[in-house]
Design an enzyme around this catalytic site. Structure first.
Site, PDB file in Angstrom:
ATOM      1  N   ARG A 195       1.086  -1.189  -0.053  1.00 62.19           N
ATOM      2  CA  ARG A 195      -0.007   0.059  -0.050  1.00 62.19           C
ATOM      3  C   ARG A 195       1.026   1.283  -0.041  1.00 62.19           C
ATOM      4  NH1 ARG A 195      -4.656   0.162   4.295  1.00 62.19           N
ATOM      5  NH2 ARG A 195      -5.276   1.787   3.056  1.00 62.19           N
TER       6      ARG A 195
ATOM      7  N   CYS B 241      -0.746   6.764   8.820  1.00 57.77           N
ATOM      8  CA  CYS B 241      -1.213   5.424   8.104  1.00 57.77           C
ATOM      9  C   CYS B 241      -2.097   5.622   7.166  1.00 57.77           C
ATOM     10  CB  CYS B 241      -1.544   4.326   9.326  1.00 57.77           C
ATOM     11  SG  CYS B 241      -3.023   5.093  10.221  1.00 57.77           S
TER      12      CYS B 241
END
Length: 280
Positions: A180, A236
């Protein structure tokens, strides 16, 4: 004592000092928002109350701040008091295993000034493996007054992140998986990649090969490429999986650590912000 506690420690605490202890179940499923509460009602640690990521630990109605903005803190503090927490209460938070949601509540409580908050190592799964009892009884707790003393230096907004990346006065961490971070896979957001300048430290790497929390010396080794003299801003996707990294950094001896609650989901909500896909 350590922030992370064992099932044996918690069981002893509940047997001998339950009146000064609040246990909080934070199990949650990002793909099924009702799953955590249903699981709690099917069985939980005795005396545990349930707090929901979307309803209690975030403000999903907020217009800005990413996909899991911080909750309205006045409402959050009221909820904390209503479930029996004040500054004299020992709080133990657990997840299904060592997942990210328990650390989110740990961060919120320590941000509000609570000094005695712990995570159950291995979560509900470890509690069951240890042979301790499970109940479906929802406890009746006595409301208390929790007076917050906010640690404002523990949080960074997007303006601060932009400024400190530009003048290189802080190190930004991205806590998501490598794929990611590199934009190879993005299941949640319309843009893929990471905030330019961010370094990747996948949050699950603070756990050992058995899924338990690494000790302080192992965590110090894990973050050895970072300087303890630098300010560390942790991000995040939406400010949830960053929280285990915040806890781990502090356990490893880093003192100047901030959470960027909006994280990547907030960053990409501004069209002018660039996204990077190479290793940094």
């Amino acid at each position: 004592m350590s922030v992370v506690v064992s099932a044996e420690w918690l069981n002893d605490r509940l047997e001998n000092n339950s009146e000064k202890t609040v246990v909080v179940d934070t199990r949650f499923d990002l793909m099924d928002a009702d799953a955590g509460r249903k699981t709690y009602l099917e069985g939980h640690i005795p005396h545990a109350v349930y707090l929901d990521l979307n309803k209690d630990l975030s403000d999903k109605a907020a217009k800005h701040g990413g996909s899991h903005p911080l909750p309205d803190m006045e409402m959050f503090i009221a909820k904390v008091g209503n479930i029996g927490i004040d500054h004299d209460t020992t709080v133990v938070v657990y997840d299904q295993k060592n997942d990210m949601f328990a650390a989110r509540l740990w961060w919120l409580l320590q941000y509000a000034g609570h000094e005695d908050v712990h995570l159950l190592d291995g979560g509900f799964e470890q509690w069951v493996k240890a042979g301790f009892s499970v109940t479906t009884e929802v406890p009746a707790l006595q409301a208390k007054e929790f007076k917050p003393v906010y640690r404002e230096n523990d949080v960074a907004d997007i303006e601060e992140v932009q400024e400190k990346l530009q003048n290189q006065s802080a190190t930004l961490i991205d806590s998501r998986s490598k794929e990611r971070y590199l934009g190879e896979k993005e299941p949640l957001y319309i843009r893929a990649g990471h905030i330019p300048g961010a370094k990747n430290f996948f949050w699950k790497n603070v756990l050992d090969d058995k899924g338990k929390w690494k000790d302080d010396s192992e965590l110090e080794k894990h973050f050895s490429s970072l300087s303890k003299d630098d300010e560390i801003i942790v991000s995040c996707g939406s400010g949830v999986s960053a929280c285990p990294n915040v806890l781990a950094l502090k356990s490893a001896g880093f003192r100047n650590v901030k959470l960027y609650p909006g994280s990547f989901s907030d960053w990409i909500s501004y069209e002018e912000n660039n996204v990077e896909t190479k290793e940094e």
